[in-house]
Design a protein around this motif. Structure first.
Motif, PDB file in Angstrom:
ATOM      1  N   VAL A  20       7.432   2.586  15.252  1.00 13.05           N
ATOM      2  CA  VAL A  20       7.339   2.549  13.792  1.00 13.05           C
ATOM      3  C   VAL A  20       7.146   3.934  13.186  1.00 13.05           C
ATOM      4  N   VAL A  21       7.717   4.089  11.997  1.00 13.05           N
ATOM      5  CA  VAL A  21       7.489   5.252  11.147  1.00 13.05           C
ATOM      6  C   VAL A  21       7.294   4.749   9.726  1.00 13.05           C
ATOM      7  N   ASP A  22       6.789   5.626   8.887  1.00 10.66           N
ATOM      8  CA  ASP A  22       6.724   5.364   7.448  1.00 10.66           C
ATOM      9  C   ASP A  22       7.857   6.150   6.807  1.00 10.66           C
ATOM     10  N   ALA A  23       8.916   5.436   6.407  1.00  9.39           N
ATOM     11  CA  ALA A  23      10.072   6.118   5.825  1.00  9.39           C
ATOM     12  C   ALA A  23       9.711   6.843   4.544  1.00  9.39           C
ATOM     13  N   ASN A  24       8.683   6.388   3.838  1.00 11.56           N
ATOM     14  CA  ASN A  24       8.263   7.058   2.600  1.00 11.56           C
ATOM     15  C   ASN A  24       7.613   8.411   2.866  1.00 11.56           C
ATOM     16  N   ALA A  25       7.182   8.636   4.104  1.00 11.77           N
ATOM     17  CA  ALA A  25       6.472   9.881   4.433  1.00 11.77           C
ATOM     18  C   ALA A  25       7.376  10.926   5.059  1.00 11.77           C
ATOM     19  N   LEU A  26       8.655  10.619   5.211  1.00 16.82           N
ATOM     20  CA  LEU A  26       9.570  11.563   5.845  1.00 16.82           C
ATOM     21  C   LEU A  26      10.024  12.616   4.830  1.00 16.82           C
ATOM     22  N   PRO A  27       9.704  13.871   5.037  1.00 10.59           N
ATOM     23  CA  PRO A  27      10.208  14.918   4.146  1.00 10.59           C
ATOM     24  C   PRO A  27      11.727  15.030   4.243  1.00 10.59           C
ATOM     25  N   ALA A  28      12.349  15.477   3.182  1.00 15.87           N
ATOM     26  CA  ALA A  28      13.807  15.646   3.181  1.00 15.87           C
ATOM     27  C   ALA A  28      14.217  16.594   4.296  1.00 15.87           C
ATOM     28  N   GLY A  29      15.205  16.167   5.078  1.00 19.21           N
ATOM     29  CA  GLY A  29      15.715  17.004   6.159  1.00 19.21           C
ATOM     30  C   GLY A  29      14.839  17.055   7.387  1.00 19.21           C
TER      31      GLY A  29
ATOM     32  N   ASP B   6       0.815  -1.215   0.000  1.00 20.59           N
ATOM     33  CA  ASP B   6       0.000   0.000   0.000  1.00 20.59           C
ATOM     34  C   ASP B   6       0.848   1.265   0.000  1.00 20.59           C
ATOM     35  N   GLY B   7       2.137   1.134  -0.334  1.00 21.00           N
ATOM     36  CA  GLY B   7       3.001   2.304  -0.482  1.00 21.00           C
ATOM     37  C   GLY B   7       3.608   2.821   0.803  1.00 21.00           C
ATOM     38  N   ILE B   8       3.566   2.028   1.872  1.00 18.10           N
ATOM     39  CA  ILE B   8       4.107   2.447   3.167  1.00 18.10           C
ATOM     40  C   ILE B   8       5.393   1.676   3.439  1.00 18.10           C
ATOM     41  N   ASP B   9       6.462   2.389   3.756  1.00 18.87           N
ATOM     42  CA  ASP B   9       7.726   1.751   4.128  1.00 18.87           C
ATOM     43  C   ASP B   9       7.782   1.711   5.648  1.00 18.87           C
ATOM     44  N   LEU B  10       7.222   0.659   6.225  1.00 16.87           N
ATOM     45  CA  LEU B  10       7.108   0.532   7.680  1.00 16.87           C
ATOM     46  C   LEU B  10       8.459   0.112   8.246  1.00 16.87           C
ATOM     47  N   VAL B  11       9.053   0.996   9.037  1.00 19.39           N
ATOM     48  CA  VAL B  11      10.387   0.786   9.589  1.00 19.39           C
ATOM     49  C   VAL B  11      10.297   0.749  11.112  1.00 19.39           C
ATOM     50  N   ALA B  12      10.980  -0.239  11.710  1.00 17.66           N
ATOM     51  CA  ALA B  12      11.071  -0.319  13.165  1.00 17.66           C
ATOM     52  C   ALA B  12      12.272   0.505  13.614  1.00 17.66           C
TER      53      ALA B  12
END
Length: 241
Positions: free
Chosen positions: A120-129, A48-54
């Protein structure tokens, strides 16, 4: 539900890694029974387009002790229940203990010791910087991880996961980023005993030891076992690879 597990005091208190498996991609350390459910959850999120990172998985006793002692001495920031900064120098030792417990577990009593819990975070949702804070606002509407929150609300129980700190029960402040694998974590929690924790802390170099030990029974009741229970859907038939 997995076969019944027996945890040693060293495993429950984060003083050994023998119950863990180390993952290289994504880099994290989890209980051996949690690896497959985590990877399955992660694959479903990726679809679903989420990069779920522990971000934070296993944390050992010494690491938790360093966090605790740094906060007690004022070398690390501490906050009130609303997340506002506190000046540790204005607090009595007993008040410092209480303030730390709102956001950080006692060494030996952290769920991260078990390898069942992670942030958890979604690495795909992290804005640059972007500077990650791990605060509730990041997981609400308008925050970068709101979509992750809604996806987890819809799907996590099917994979065996739940949030132990969802509601304000007067203990640990709500943590929408904190996931727990219910079938194993519920067994670990049931085996953690006050007398075992007391022995571990009494033998440690924890700051505020006198205050910690004198209030330990109340702290155990309020901050360790006082969590949101896993729903039956997370306990019964987690989806595996």
């Amino acid at each position: 539900m997995p076969e019944p597990l027996v945890f040693t005091l060293d495993q429950l208190s984060g003083r050994t890694r023998e119950h863990l498996s180390e993952l290289a991609r994504p880099a994290c350390a989890l209980h051996k029974e949690v690896v497959s459910p985590f990877l399955t959850l992660r694959a479903a999120a990726a679809a679903d387009g989420i990069d779920l990172v522990a971000l934070s998985s296993f944390r050992d006793f010494d690491r938790q002790l360093a966090i605790w002692n740094g906060k007690f001495r004022g070398e690390r920031p501490i906050q009130d229940r609303a997340g506002r900064p506190l000046d540790v120098t204005t607090l009595t030792p007993a008040q410092r203990v209480e303030a730390i417990l709102w956001w950080s577990a006692l060494p030996g009593a952290s769920r991260h010791h078990w390898g069942t819990d992670f942030d958890v975070v979604d690495a795909n949702a992290l804005p640059a910087g972007y500077k990650l804070q791990l605060i509730p606002a990041e997981y609400r509407e308008g925050g970068p991880f709101h979509r992750l929150t809604t996806w987890l609300d819809r799907h996590m129980h099917a994979f065996g996961f739940f949030r132990p700190y969802t509601t304000d029960r007067g203990g640990v402040a709500p943590e929408p980023w904190h996931l727990s694998y219910a079938p194993v974590a519920s067994q670990a929690l049931s085996q953690l005993r006050l007398d075992g924790l007391r022995a571990v802390l009494a033998a440690s170099d924890i700051e505020g030891k006198d205050e910690v030990l004198s209030a330990l029974a109340a702290s155990f009741s309020t901050y360790v076992v006082n969590v949101d229970p896993p729903p039956s859907a997370a306990l019964e038939s987690p989806r595996l690879v």
